[in-house]
Design an enzyme around this catalytic site. Structure first.
Site, short mmCIF file in Angstrom:
data_model
loop_
_atom_site.label_atom_id
_atom_site.label_comp_id
_atom_site.label_asym_id
_atom_site.label_seq_id
_atom_site.Cartn_x
_atom_site.Cartn_y
_atom_site.Cartn_z
N GLN A 1 -4.76 -1.49 9.67
CA GLN A 1 -4.58 -2.79 9.02
C GLN A 1 -5.17 -3.90 9.90
OE1 GLN A 1 -3.46 -3.24 5.94
NE2 GLN A 1 -3.37 -5.46 5.97
N LYS B 1 0.83 -1.20 0.00
CA LYS B 1 0.00 0.00 0.00
C LYS B 1 0.87 1.25 0.00
CE LYS B 1 -3.88 -2.30 2.21
NZ LYS B 1 -4.52 -2.70 3.46
N ASP C 1 -10.89 3.10 4.28
CA ASP C 1 -11.30 1.71 4.12
C ASP C 1 -12.82 1.57 3.96
OD1 ASP C 1 -9.52 -0.40 4.00
OD2 ASP C 1 -9.10 -0.38 6.14
N1 LIG Z 1 -7.96 -2.40 7.08
C1 LIG Z 1 -7.73 -3.29 6.15
N2 LIG Z 1 -8.08 -3.03 4.87
C2 LIG Z 1 -7.84 -3.93 3.88
O1 LIG Z 1 -8.18 -3.70 2.71
C3 LIG Z 1 -7.18 -5.15 4.22
C4 LIG Z 1 -6.82 -5.36 5.56
N3 LIG Z 1 -7.11 -4.42 6.49
N4 LIG Z 1 -6.21 -6.48 5.93
C5 LIG Z 1 -5.83 -7.51 4.99
C6 LIG Z 1 -6.71 -7.51 3.74
C7 LIG Z 1 -6.07 -8.16 2.55
N5 LIG Z 1 -5.94 -7.12 1.54
C8 LIG Z 1 -5.31 -7.26 0.32
C9 LIG Z 1 -5.10 -6.20 -0.54
C10 LIG Z 1 -4.41 -6.36 -1.73
C11 LIG Z 1 -3.91 -7.58 -2.10
C12 LIG Z 1 -3.16 -7.72 -3.38
O2 LIG Z 1 -2.86 -6.75 -4.04
N6 LIG Z 1 -2.82 -8.94 -3.80
C13 LIG Z 1 -2.09 -9.21 -5.01
C14 LIG Z 1 -0.94 -10.16 -4.80
C15 LIG Z 1 -0.06 -9.89 -3.63
C16 LIG Z 1 0.89 -11.04 -3.33
O3 LIG Z 1 1.42 -11.64 -4.26
O4 LIG Z 1 1.05 -11.33 -2.12
C17 LIG Z 1 -3.02 -9.85 -6.03
O5 LIG Z 1 -4.03 -10.42 -5.62
O6 LIG Z 1 -2.68 -9.81 -7.20
C18 LIG Z 1 -4.13 -8.65 -1.28
C19 LIG Z 1 -4.83 -8.49 -0.09
C20 LIG Z 1 -6.42 -5.96 2.06
N7 LIG Z 1 -6.89 -6.12 3.30
#
Ligand SMILES: Nc1nc(=O)c2c([nH]1)NC[C@@H]1CN(c3ccc(C(=O)N[C@@H](CCC(=O)O)C(=O)O)cc3)C=[N+]21
Length: 292
Positions: free
Chosen positions: A101, A57, A124
């Site tokens: 987070q 992020k 968020d």
């Molecule tokens: N307050 C809060 N807000 C959130 O939005 C939040 C959170 N807590 N806690 C955890 C989860 C999880 N999450 C992700 C965001 C982007 C990818 C992302 O970009 N993933 C990539 C791959 C990343 C990799 O390879 O590890 C993809 O899917 O292509 C994944 C997971 C947001 N979250």
């Protein structure tokens, strides 16, 4: 017979396009406003997955020209201490968005903390005021993951009006706001969850199927109506037979891609869209705060 395969809903490509648009907008506005948009990311403890997301992020912020104010606290930090930090950030003129987070260490009540964030800095979209605005169809900051799903469906001109949409999962982070957004778009919405009887008979009706249960491979081809649009919100890290760690969704991609018309990949689907919506929310708060 020719074997058909679903078209990809490319979240990674759309997220990159949104980042570029935001970067251009910020580059144009910043000289006039005199400061960049700011996002504060609060992380408590050292869950390695959270650390990786937070760093993603922050990188995304830097790329588009959002100042990021990362704060990392030890796992033993108290609720009172964090509430004080959030109060200060609520007052801080450089900060347009605040994100805590999740998940937090067990002793901390995440609901209590989310309440503390000023609703107009809730990047968020998880504050009860913003969820209430969504439920009432009023404008407000929208939860990032379901907003990312809606934006991706819109990009590919997927018709929603009158369609059967099935959301599998009922979390406050994804399932519930997802169902509300689909309803706002005039879909006919069903929410299925871990206590639903005969999940397959429900998912088979779906023109639009959203999997947000957090269970790897929960949805297989037999559960999907031919020609459906299938969106995978699951982000599950699993270890394969070679001992290698990889990311999989809630949908069995291989089999489902043979029956669906459209499908999102994992990675490269909704994950990047979630980050793009977080940046977009921060920029909309910035515009609002600066009267633009
Ligand atoms: N307050 C809060 N807000 C959130 O939005 C939040 C959170 N807590 N806690 C955890 C989860 C999880 N999450 C992700 C965001 C982007 C990818 C992302 O970009 N993933 C990539 C791959 C990343 C990799 O390879 O590890 C993809 O899917 O292509 C994944 C997971 C947001 N979250």
């Amino acid at each position: 017979m020719e074997i058909k395969t679903a078209k990809l809903l490319d979240g990674k490509a759309l997220a990159a396009k949104i980042h570029q648009e935001l970067a251009a907008m910020i580059a144009q506005l910043q000289p006039k406003i005199g400061r960049p948009p700011g996002l504060a990311v609060l992380m408590v403890g050292d869950n390695p997955a959270s650390a990786a997301y937070v760093s993603n992020k922050e990188k995304a912020c830097t790329k588009v020209g959002i100042a990021s104010f990362g704060k990392h606290f030890p796992a033993a930090t108290t609720l009172t201490e964090l509430e004080e930090v959030i109060s200060e950030l609520n007052q801080d003129q450089r900060v347009d968005g605040i994100l805590v987070q999740l998940p937090l260490p067990n002793h901390l009540d995440s609901i209590a903390l989310l309440h503390q964030i000023a609703p107009d800095k809730d990047a968020d979209g998880l504050h009860p005021v913003n969820l209430g605005r969504l439920a009432r169809g009023e404008s407000g900051l929208r939860s990032c993951t379901p907003a990312g799903v809606m934006r991706l469906l819109e990009e590919y001109k997927i018709p929603l009006v009158g369609k059967q949409a099935v959301v599998v999962g009922r979390s406050i982070l994804v399932g519930k706001p997802m169902a509300l957004m689909l309803l706002e778009a005039n879909a006919t919405v069903t929410i299925a969850h871990s206590r639903s009887h005969d999940l397959k008979s429900i998912t088979q009706n779906a023109d639009i199927l959203i999997a947000a249960a957090g269970i790897p491979g929960l949805i297989t081809a037999e559960m999907v109506k031919p020609g459906a649009v299938v969106v995978d919100v699951g982000i599950n890290r699993v270890t394969d037979s070679n001992g290698k760690s990889r990311l999989v969704g809630d949908i069995d991609f291989q089999s489902t891609a043979k029956v669906a018309e459209y499908i999102t990949p994992v990675p490269g689907g909704i994950g990047p869209m979630t980050v793009a919506m977080l940046l977009q929310n921060t920029v909309s708060s910035y515009l609002r705060a600066t009267g633009n």
